[in-house]
Every structure is written in C-alpha cells, then in structure tokens.
Design a protein around this motif. Structure first.
Motif, short mmCIF file in Angstrom:
data_model
loop_
_atom_site.label_atom_id
_atom_site.label_comp_id
_atom_site.label_asym_id
_atom_site.label_seq_id
_atom_site.Cartn_x
_atom_site.Cartn_y
_atom_site.Cartn_z
N SER A 149 0.94 -6.56 -16.11
CA SER A 149 -0.06 -7.58 -15.79
C SER A 149 0.37 -8.33 -14.54
O SER A 149 1.56 -8.49 -14.27
CB SER A 149 -0.23 -8.55 -16.95
N PHE A 150 -0.63 -8.78 -13.78
CA PHE A 150 -0.39 -9.56 -12.57
C PHE A 150 -1.47 -10.62 -12.47
O PHE A 150 -2.66 -10.32 -12.49
CB PHE A 150 -0.41 -8.66 -11.33
N MET A 151 -1.05 -11.87 -12.41
CA MET A 151 -1.98 -13.00 -12.35
C MET A 151 -2.99 -12.92 -13.50
O MET A 151 -4.20 -13.06 -13.31
CB MET A 151 -2.70 -13.04 -11.00
N HIS A 172 7.48 3.92 -5.75
CA HIS A 172 6.56 3.31 -4.79
C HIS A 172 5.14 3.69 -5.17
O HIS A 172 4.81 4.88 -5.27
CB HIS A 172 6.88 3.80 -3.38
N ALA A 173 4.30 2.70 -5.40
CA ALA A 173 2.91 2.94 -5.80
C ALA A 173 2.15 3.63 -4.67
O ALA A 173 2.24 3.22 -3.51
CB ALA A 173 2.23 1.64 -6.17
N GLU A 174 1.39 4.67 -5.01
CA GLU A 174 0.62 5.39 -4.00
C GLU A 174 -0.58 4.59 -3.51
O GLU A 174 -1.03 4.73 -2.40
CB GLU A 174 0.15 6.73 -4.60
N GLY A 175 -1.08 3.74 -4.36
CA GLY A 175 -2.22 2.91 -3.99
C GLY A 175 -2.38 1.77 -4.98
O GLY A 175 -1.89 1.84 -6.11
N LEU A 176 -3.03 0.70 -4.56
CA LEU A 176 -3.22 -0.47 -5.41
C LEU A 176 -4.70 -0.68 -5.69
O LEU A 176 -5.56 -0.32 -4.87
CB LEU A 176 -2.64 -1.72 -4.73
N PRO A 177 -5.04 -1.24 -6.84
CA PRO A 177 -6.45 -1.51 -7.17
C PRO A 177 -7.10 -2.41 -6.13
O PRO A 177 -6.47 -3.36 -5.63
CB PRO A 177 -6.35 -2.19 -8.54
N LYS A 178 -8.34 -2.11 -5.79
CA LYS A 178 -9.05 -2.90 -4.79
C LYS A 178 -9.23 -4.35 -5.21
O LYS A 178 -9.35 -5.24 -4.36
CB LYS A 178 -10.42 -2.27 -4.51
N ALA A 179 -9.22 -4.59 -6.52
CA ALA A 179 -9.36 -5.96 -7.01
C ALA A 179 -8.25 -6.86 -6.48
O ALA A 179 -8.44 -8.07 -6.31
CB ALA A 179 -9.36 -5.97 -8.53
N PHE A 180 -7.08 -6.26 -6.20
CA PHE A 180 -5.95 -7.04 -5.68
C PHE A 180 -5.88 -6.98 -4.16
O PHE A 180 -5.61 -7.99 -3.50
CB PHE A 180 -4.65 -6.54 -6.28
N THR A 181 -6.10 -5.79 -3.57
CA THR A 181 -6.01 -5.68 -2.11
C THR A 181 -7.11 -6.46 -1.42
O THR A 181 -6.91 -6.97 -0.31
CB THR A 181 -6.08 -4.20 -1.69
N ALA A 182 -8.28 -6.53 -2.03
CA ALA A 182 -9.39 -7.28 -1.43
C ALA A 182 -9.06 -8.76 -1.29
O ALA A 182 -9.62 -9.46 -0.43
CB ALA A 182 -10.65 -7.10 -2.26
N LEU A 183 -8.16 -9.26 -2.13
CA LEU A 183 -7.76 -10.66 -2.09
C LEU A 183 -6.51 -10.87 -1.24
O LEU A 183 -5.96 -11.99 -1.18
CB LEU A 183 -7.50 -11.17 -3.50
N LEU A 185 -3.52 -9.49 -1.71
CA LEU A 185 -2.37 -9.66 -2.58
C LEU A 185 -1.46 -8.45 -2.63
O LEU A 185 -0.61 -8.34 -3.52
CB LEU A 185 -2.85 -9.98 -4.01
N GLU A 186 -1.62 -7.54 -1.67
CA GLU A 186 -0.85 -6.29 -1.73
C GLU A 186 0.66 -6.54 -1.73
O GLU A 186 1.39 -5.96 -2.54
CB GLU A 186 -1.20 -5.38 -0.55
N ASP A 187 1.16 -7.41 -0.84
CA ASP A 187 2.59 -7.67 -0.78
C ASP A 187 3.11 -8.25 -2.09
O ASP A 187 4.17 -7.85 -2.58
CB ASP A 187 2.90 -8.62 0.37
N GLN A 188 2.38 -9.19 -2.66
CA GLN A 188 2.80 -9.81 -3.92
C GLN A 188 2.83 -8.80 -5.06
O GLN A 188 3.74 -8.81 -5.90
CB GLN A 188 1.88 -10.98 -4.28
N VAL A 189 1.83 -7.92 -5.09
CA VAL A 189 1.77 -6.91 -6.15
C VAL A 189 2.92 -5.92 -6.00
O VAL A 189 3.57 -5.54 -6.98
CB VAL A 189 0.42 -6.18 -6.14
#
Length: 231
Positions: A149-151, A172-183, A185-189
């Motif tokens: 979980s995150f936030m 290393h994650a290949e990709g992150l959910p758009k729900a987080f990258t759109a905000l 938050l990629e570095d934090q995730v």
C-alpha cells in the motif's frame, strides 16, 4: 608360478587395504570440513561436503584436490535489512590448492547457486511490501510481483530481478500505475518498492553472475577464479 600368484594375491590385498584406507580418510576429511564450516559460519545445519577423485591421499600429498562439492541449507547471510536468508546453496570447486598446513585453500575456479524463497525476499523488502511470483511479461521475461500500500491505496507492480555488483541483487519495477504517476509521485513510489538486497560473506574472488526467477523463488548464480575459501 605359485610365487607369482602369491605376489599377485598380496598386491591385490594391499591395494584393497589402500582403497579402504583412502575411503576412510576422505570420509573423515569431508566430515571434519563440514563440521568446521558449520562452526565457523554459525550454520543451523551441517553442510554436506563431497571430495571427488581417487585416490584422495595422493591429492592431499600433492597439495591440491581435484573437485569439491558443497551443499547447505538455511543460511543466514548477515544482519540488517539488506541481508537475505538463503534456503539452499550448492557450490562446485575445481582445483583446490591447499597450503599453510591446510589452513589456506584457494580454488582455481568455482561456480554455484543459491535459492531464495519469496517469503525470505519479502523479509528483506521495504516494510509493508510482499514479494511473489509475477509470471512472465509481454516479452516473455519472468517477473516478480510486489504488492503493498502507498498513501492508503493498494499498489501492485511487476519487477525484474537483476544482479547489481559482486554481491547484490536488485528489484526494479517495470512500470508504475498511472494513478500515482499522474500525480507526480513516481520517485516517492520507487523509494517504497525498488530495493536491493545483499548476499553477504561471499568468498574473495567470486561474484554473482545471473538471477533466474521461478514460481517458488529466485535462483542466484555465482562464479569466479582464484576463489579464496580459507585463509
């Protein structure tokens, strides 16, 4: 002719006694080596040591063993968040030179593998992250799945496990959910889900070479030359 037959019988008997003595000696050497390894490394279970080649005694006299195989279970590689427990370990040592009254041992070459379960990988992952098998991606690569979980939102990503340096593996994650990258938050995730873990106390001269991902865990391969086993 009778004398020749007597000599032949004596030679056969002596040869048989040499074989028995040789096998007894190698058995004692294997047992002592396993006992010393368990004691010096604080292992929960005694490893299995197999010295190949015959005769053993002439190998010792020459100061070099042809081939030695070691298998061990349940190895704690160290303390700290980055260390990880090894479920099973196997090593093949070739051309093991003995010196210093048998206190020093160096292998010409060595290769081996360590199996790490996802349960143990989870213990070395950041808090709240669970590691499991992720199947294959669209390119056919085997992946691991990280969930957590995150936030206060559920997070699930596919990651690739790779070798990083001589004694570390990284996820290393290949990709992150758009729900987080759109905000933004990629570095934090990534700080939460991308991590490295370390296989500590590897012998000098040996390095990690590859990682294979499977349904039950990962297999880490290692190899090296002039590997210092004892000094």
């Amino acid at each position: 002719m009778r004398v020749a037959r007597i000599v032949l019988i004596v030679v056969v008997i002596l040869g048989g006694l040499f074989v028995v003595a040789d096998r007894i000696a190698v058995h004692v050497a294997e047992s002592k080596a396993a006992e010393r390894a368990q004691s010096s490394e604080g292992l929960a279970t005694r490893p299995k040591v197999s010295i190949e080649g015959f005769p053993f005694l002439t190998q010792v006299a020459g100061g070099k063993l042809h081939d030695v195989t070691i298998t061990a279970d349940d190895i704690a590689t160290g303390d700290g968040q980055q260390a990880v427990r090894i479920d099973t370990f196997h090593a093949d040592l070739h051309g093991v030179k003995l010196s210093g009254d048998f206190t020093r041992a160096v292998a010409d070459t060595a290769d081996g593998s360590a199996f790490i379960t996802y349960a143990d990988l989870t213990k070395s992952a950041p808090k709240g992250i669970t590691v499991g098998y992720g199947g294959t991606d669209k390119n056919g690569r085997a992946m691991v799945k990280l969930t957590g979980s995150f936030m206060q939102s559920q997070l699930s990503v596919l990651s690739q496990v790779t070798v990083r340096g001589a004694d570390q593996i990284g996820l290393h994650a290949e990709g992150l959910p758009k729900a987080f990258t759109a905000l933004g938050l990629e570095d934090q995730v990534r700080q939460q889900i991308d991590f490295t873990t370390q296989l500590t106390h590897l012998p000098s001269g040996i390095s990690l070479t590859d990682v294979t991902t499977g349904p039950e865990g990962i297999t880490v391969a290692a190899a090296g030359k002039d590997v210092v086993l004892a000094n």
